[in-house]
Design a protein around this motif. Structure first.
Motif, mmCIF file in Angstrom:
data_model
loop_
_atom_site.group_PDB
_atom_site.id
_atom_site.type_symbol
_atom_site.label_atom_id
_atom_site.label_comp_id
_atom_site.label_asym_id
_atom_site.label_seq_id
_atom_site.Cartn_x
_atom_site.Cartn_y
_atom_site.Cartn_z
ATOM 1 N N GLU A 192 1.025 -1.214 0.074
ATOM 2 C CA GLU A 192 0.073 0.163 -0.085
ATOM 3 C C GLU A 192 0.732 1.574 -0.060
ATOM 4 O O GLU A 192 1.928 1.319 0.434
ATOM 5 C CB GLU A 192 -0.906 0.107 1.273
ATOM 6 N N SER A 193 0.446 2.502 -0.578
ATOM 7 C CA SER A 193 0.900 3.547 -0.538
ATOM 8 C C SER A 193 -0.105 4.797 -0.625
ATOM 9 O O SER A 193 -1.170 4.401 -0.755
ATOM 10 C CB SER A 193 2.028 3.842 -1.699
ATOM 11 N N GLY A 194 0.488 5.938 -0.228
ATOM 12 C CA GLY A 194 -0.644 7.080 -0.561
ATOM 13 C C GLY A 194 -1.205 7.604 0.723
ATOM 14 O O GLY A 194 -1.835 8.593 0.643
ATOM 15 N N GLY A 195 -0.784 6.852 1.875
ATOM 16 C CA GLY A 195 -1.306 7.389 3.263
ATOM 17 C C GLY A 195 -0.452 8.669 3.623
ATOM 18 O O GLY A 195 0.401 9.176 2.972
ATOM 19 N N GLY A 196 -1.148 9.242 4.615
ATOM 20 C CA GLY A 196 -0.377 10.749 5.206
ATOM 21 C C GLY A 196 -1.115 11.543 5.745
ATOM 22 O O GLY A 196 -2.344 10.926 6.489
ATOM 23 N N LEU A 197 -0.789 12.533 6.263
ATOM 24 C CA LEU A 197 -1.792 13.460 6.977
ATOM 25 C C LEU A 197 -2.365 14.527 6.237
ATOM 26 O O LEU A 197 -1.990 15.213 5.428
ATOM 27 C CB LEU A 197 -0.662 14.188 8.161
ATOM 28 N N VAL A 198 -3.760 14.651 6.506
ATOM 29 C CA VAL A 198 -4.562 15.528 5.829
ATOM 30 C C VAL A 198 -5.638 16.213 7.068
ATOM 31 O O VAL A 198 -5.832 15.605 7.874
ATOM 32 C CB VAL A 198 -5.452 14.782 4.709
ATOM 33 N N GLN A 199 -6.014 17.331 6.354
ATOM 34 C CA GLN A 199 -6.886 18.007 7.215
ATOM 35 C C GLN A 199 -8.302 17.467 7.112
ATOM 36 O O GLN A 199 -8.528 17.047 5.887
ATOM 37 C CB GLN A 199 -6.908 19.567 7.234
ATOM 38 N N ALA A 200 -9.147 17.937 7.769
ATOM 39 C CA ALA A 200 -10.709 17.220 7.550
ATOM 40 C C ALA A 200 -11.193 18.074 6.525
ATOM 41 O O ALA A 200 -10.975 19.274 6.288
ATOM 42 C CB ALA A 200 -11.472 17.637 8.868
ATOM 43 N N GLY A 201 -11.823 17.010 5.629
ATOM 44 C CA GLY A 201 -12.315 17.756 4.365
ATOM 45 C C GLY A 201 -11.605 17.596 3.200
ATOM 46 O O GLY A 201 -11.988 17.575 2.065
ATOM 47 N N GLY A 202 -10.506 17.106 3.561
ATOM 48 C CA GLY A 202 -9.305 16.911 2.423
ATOM 49 C C GLY A 202 -9.562 15.388 1.733
ATOM 50 O O GLY A 202 -10.625 14.757 2.130
ATOM 51 N N SER A 203 -8.676 14.937 0.838
ATOM 52 C CA SER A 203 -8.869 13.773 0.030
ATOM 53 C C SER A 203 -7.352 13.345 -0.111
ATOM 54 O O SER A 203 -6.249 13.855 0.356
ATOM 55 C CB SER A 203 -9.101 14.362 -1.335
ATOM 56 N N LEU A 204 -7.400 11.984 0.010
ATOM 57 C CA LEU A 204 -6.218 11.147 -0.199
ATOM 58 C C LEU A 204 -6.695 10.131 -1.330
ATOM 59 O O LEU A 204 -7.727 9.757 -1.333
ATOM 60 C CB LEU A 204 -5.615 10.542 0.985
ATOM 61 N N ARG A 205 -5.598 9.445 -1.938
ATOM 62 C CA ARG A 205 -5.952 8.142 -2.819
ATOM 63 C C ARG A 205 -4.730 7.437 -2.491
ATOM 64 O O ARG A 205 -3.442 7.649 -2.525
ATOM 65 C CB ARG A 205 -5.737 8.505 -4.331
ATOM 66 N N LEU A 206 -5.223 6.244 -2.187
ATOM 67 C CA LEU A 206 -4.406 5.079 -1.725
ATOM 68 C C LEU A 206 -4.258 4.030 -2.786
ATOM 69 O O LEU A 206 -5.268 3.980 -3.402
ATOM 70 C CB LEU A 206 -4.950 4.404 -0.503
ATOM 71 N N SER A 207 -3.073 3.540 -2.941
ATOM 72 C CA SER A 207 -2.929 2.628 -3.838
ATOM 73 C C SER A 207 -2.448 1.219 -3.307
ATOM 74 O O SER A 207 -1.667 1.276 -2.439
ATOM 75 C CB SER A 207 -1.617 3.379 -4.691
ATOM 76 N N CYS A 208 -2.528 0.202 -4.082
ATOM 77 C CA CYS A 208 -2.148 -1.036 -3.542
ATOM 78 C C CYS A 208 -1.747 -1.803 -4.569
ATOM 79 O O CYS A 208 -2.368 -2.312 -5.746
ATOM 80 C CB CYS A 208 -3.420 -1.903 -2.812
ATOM 81 N N ALA A 209 -0.423 -2.019 -4.753
ATOM 82 C CA ALA A 209 0.181 -2.513 -5.815
ATOM 83 C C ALA A 209 0.415 -4.239 -5.636
ATOM 84 O O ALA A 209 0.967 -4.430 -4.585
ATOM 85 C CB ALA A 209 1.558 -1.965 -6.186
ATOM 86 N N ALA A 210 0.223 -5.018 -6.513
ATOM 87 C CA ALA A 210 0.213 -6.378 -6.377
ATOM 88 C C ALA A 210 1.423 -6.914 -7.150
ATOM 89 O O ALA A 210 1.664 -6.253 -8.428
ATOM 90 C CB ALA A 210 -1.010 -7.048 -6.847
ATOM 91 N N SER A 211 2.200 -7.750 -6.637
ATOM 92 C CA SER A 211 3.160 -8.461 -7.450
ATOM 93 C C SER A 211 3.264 -10.012 -6.972
ATOM 94 O O SER A 211 2.494 -10.459 -6.276
ATOM 95 C CB SER A 211 4.515 -8.037 -6.967
ATOM 96 N N GLY A 212 4.005 -10.760 -7.953
ATOM 97 C CA GLY A 212 3.779 -12.171 -7.629
ATOM 98 C C GLY A 212 2.747 -12.571 -8.707
ATOM 99 O O GLY A 212 2.829 -12.491 -9.805
ATOM 100 N N ARG A 213 1.801 -13.420 -8.193
ATOM 101 C CA ARG A 213 0.692 -13.796 -8.958
ATOM 102 C C ARG A 213 -0.010 -12.741 -9.357
ATOM 103 O O ARG A 213 -0.268 -11.815 -8.493
ATOM 104 C CB ARG A 213 -0.088 -14.795 -8.150
#
Length: 122
Positions: A6-27
């Motif tokens: 996973e990536s994309g986490g962090g600190l944001v103020q209320a009302g803001g936005s974030l986009r998390l990503s989940c990269a898969a590898s292997g199968r």
């Protein structure tokens, strides 16, 4: 074996936005359902959102419905969680998971990432 990062986490103020990503590898996960779960301090891990293997179905917890959107890019073997109108109660570690069954139940997912911290300040 499937590895999820996973990536994309962090600190944001209320009302803001974030986009998390989940990269898969292997199968490949193109034939698997994908889900997002979260765990706040002192609480059990809870369901956030899930997407079916073909992206034909999505499901959200009531607490995030209308604010969060789950999507997947099969070519990139990646799943996303777009989080808008964030609230302090969304603060948690967010985990990506992969499973054979489209489900809101964590026991149906057999591969998990390590998690990414999301903190929403008031």
């Amino acid at each position: 074996q499937v590895q999820l990062v996973e990536s994309g986490g962090g600190l944001v103020q209320a009302g803001g936005s974030l986009r998390l990503s989940c990269a898969a590898s292997g199968r490949t996960v193109s034939n698997r359902a994908m889900g997002w779960f979260r765990q706040a301090p002192g609480k059990e891990r809870g369901f956030v959102a899930a997407v079916s293997w073909d992206a034909g179905r999505t499901y959200y917890s009531d607490s995030v419905k209308g604010r969060f959107t789950i999507s997947r890019d099969t070519a990139k073997n990646t799943v996303y969680l777009q989080m808008n109108s964030l609230k302090p109660e969304d603060t948690a570690v967010y985990f990506c998971a992969s499973g054979l069954i489209f489900s809101m139940y964590s026991r149906m997912y057999d591969y998990w990432g390590q998690g990414t911290q999301v903190t929403v300040s008031s």
